[in-house]
Design an enzyme around this catalytic site. Structure first.
Site, mmCIF file in Angstrom:
data_model
loop_
_atom_site.group_PDB
_atom_site.id
_atom_site.type_symbol
_atom_site.label_atom_id
_atom_site.label_comp_id
_atom_site.label_asym_id
_atom_site.label_seq_id
_atom_site.Cartn_x
_atom_site.Cartn_y
_atom_site.Cartn_z
ATOM 1 N N GLN A 236 -11.114 -9.775 31.549
ATOM 2 C CA GLN A 236 -10.398 -11.092 31.941
ATOM 3 C C GLN A 236 -10.165 -11.821 30.738
ATOM 4 O OE1 GLN A 236 -13.780 -11.654 35.086
ATOM 5 N NE2 GLN A 236 -11.997 -12.578 35.885
ATOM 6 N N CYS B 62 -12.325 -15.305 42.082
ATOM 7 C CA CYS B 62 -12.209 -14.531 41.059
ATOM 8 C C CYS B 62 -11.304 -15.550 40.072
ATOM 9 C CB CYS B 62 -11.472 -12.966 40.986
ATOM 10 S SG CYS B 62 -11.230 -12.367 39.262
ATOM 11 N N LEU B 63 -11.897 -15.673 38.703
ATOM 12 C CA LEU B 63 -11.151 -16.707 37.914
ATOM 13 C C LEU B 63 -9.828 -16.016 37.510
ATOM 14 C CD1 LEU B 63 -14.163 -17.882 35.400
ATOM 15 C CD2 LEU B 63 -13.108 -19.244 37.292
ATOM 16 N N GLY C 173 -19.158 -15.511 37.227
ATOM 17 C CA GLY C 173 -19.413 -14.292 36.451
ATOM 18 C C GLY C 173 -17.882 -13.973 35.827
ATOM 19 N N HIS D 115 -18.638 -7.047 41.948
ATOM 20 C CA HIS D 115 -17.324 -7.801 41.444
ATOM 21 C C HIS D 115 -17.245 -7.465 40.181
ATOM 22 C CE1 HIS D 115 -14.505 -10.868 41.971
ATOM 23 N NE2 HIS D 115 -14.413 -10.949 40.513
ATOM 24 N N GLU D 116 -18.178 -7.764 39.147
ATOM 25 C CA GLU D 116 -17.801 -7.690 37.724
ATOM 26 C C GLU D 116 -17.558 -6.265 37.267
ATOM 27 O OE1 GLU D 116 -16.815 -10.279 36.435
ATOM 28 O OE2 GLU D 116 -17.716 -11.828 38.028
ATOM 29 N N HIS E 140 -14.119 -4.841 37.768
ATOM 30 C CA HIS E 140 -13.391 -5.438 36.914
ATOM 31 C C HIS E 140 -13.104 -4.229 35.816
ATOM 32 C CE1 HIS E 140 -11.773 -9.404 37.926
ATOM 33 N NE2 HIS E 140 -12.901 -9.671 37.993
HETATM 34 CO CO CO Z 1 -13.496 -11.616 38.774
#
Ligand code: CO
Length: 154
Positions: free
Chosen positions: A51, A90-91, A46, A132-133, A136
């Site tokens: 991000q 998470c990236l 995701g 999670h997304e 963000h």
């Molecule tokens: Co993330």
């Protein structure tokens, strides 16, 4: 399509709230394309627009199940139930995995790239990915929530 640079947790943009998309134009389509490409290139499941440095309410998800690629604009959680305390990463927070409590089932509404309303009902890992997304977009990382570290590879 092009890869975009994924910012990491030190970047203050990740703690800012994203604005809704009011016009789904070519710029948004390019953003969606680039976000998906960047997610797959990083082996992520995701990615949210902040991000890649864009404070807009846009997310992409692909947990490699039958659902395939999900592109969602202005997503909101309509309903949630149950509890799930599984690992996530998470990236933007490389090398860290942690357990975070999430609902086990969610119903999410948003717009697809054509501007049509779409609704997803998800459970388990996919429900976690939506939460999670969407976090963000509120400027919240998973490590900002109560969490239990699983490993720290750094
Ligand atoms: Co993330």
């Amino acid at each position: 399509m092009a890869l975009r640079k994924v910012v990491t947790k030190e970047d203050p943009i990740l703690r800012k709230k994203s604005r809704p998309v009011t016009d789904i134009n070519r710029r948004i389509h390019t953003l969606l394309d680039d976000m998906a490409e960047t997610m797959y290139d990083s082996d992520g499941v995701g990615l949210a627009a902040p991000q890649v440095g864009i404070l807009r309410r846009v997310i992409v998800i692909d947990v490699r199940d039958d659902t395939g690629l999900i592109e969602l604009i202005n997503p909101e959680i309509l309903e949630q139930s149950g509890s799930n305390f599984e690992e996530e990463g998470c990236l933007s927070v490389p090398g860290i995995s942690a357990r975070v409590e999430r609902p086990d089932r969610v119903k999410v509404r948003g717009l697809n790239r054509l501007g049509e309303e779409v609704i997803y009902e998800a459970e388990g890992f996919l429900a976690k990915a939506f939460c999670h997304e969407i976090d963000h977009l509120e400027g919240m990382l998973f490590i900002d929530r109560p969490h239990e570290l699983v490993e720290d590879e750094e």
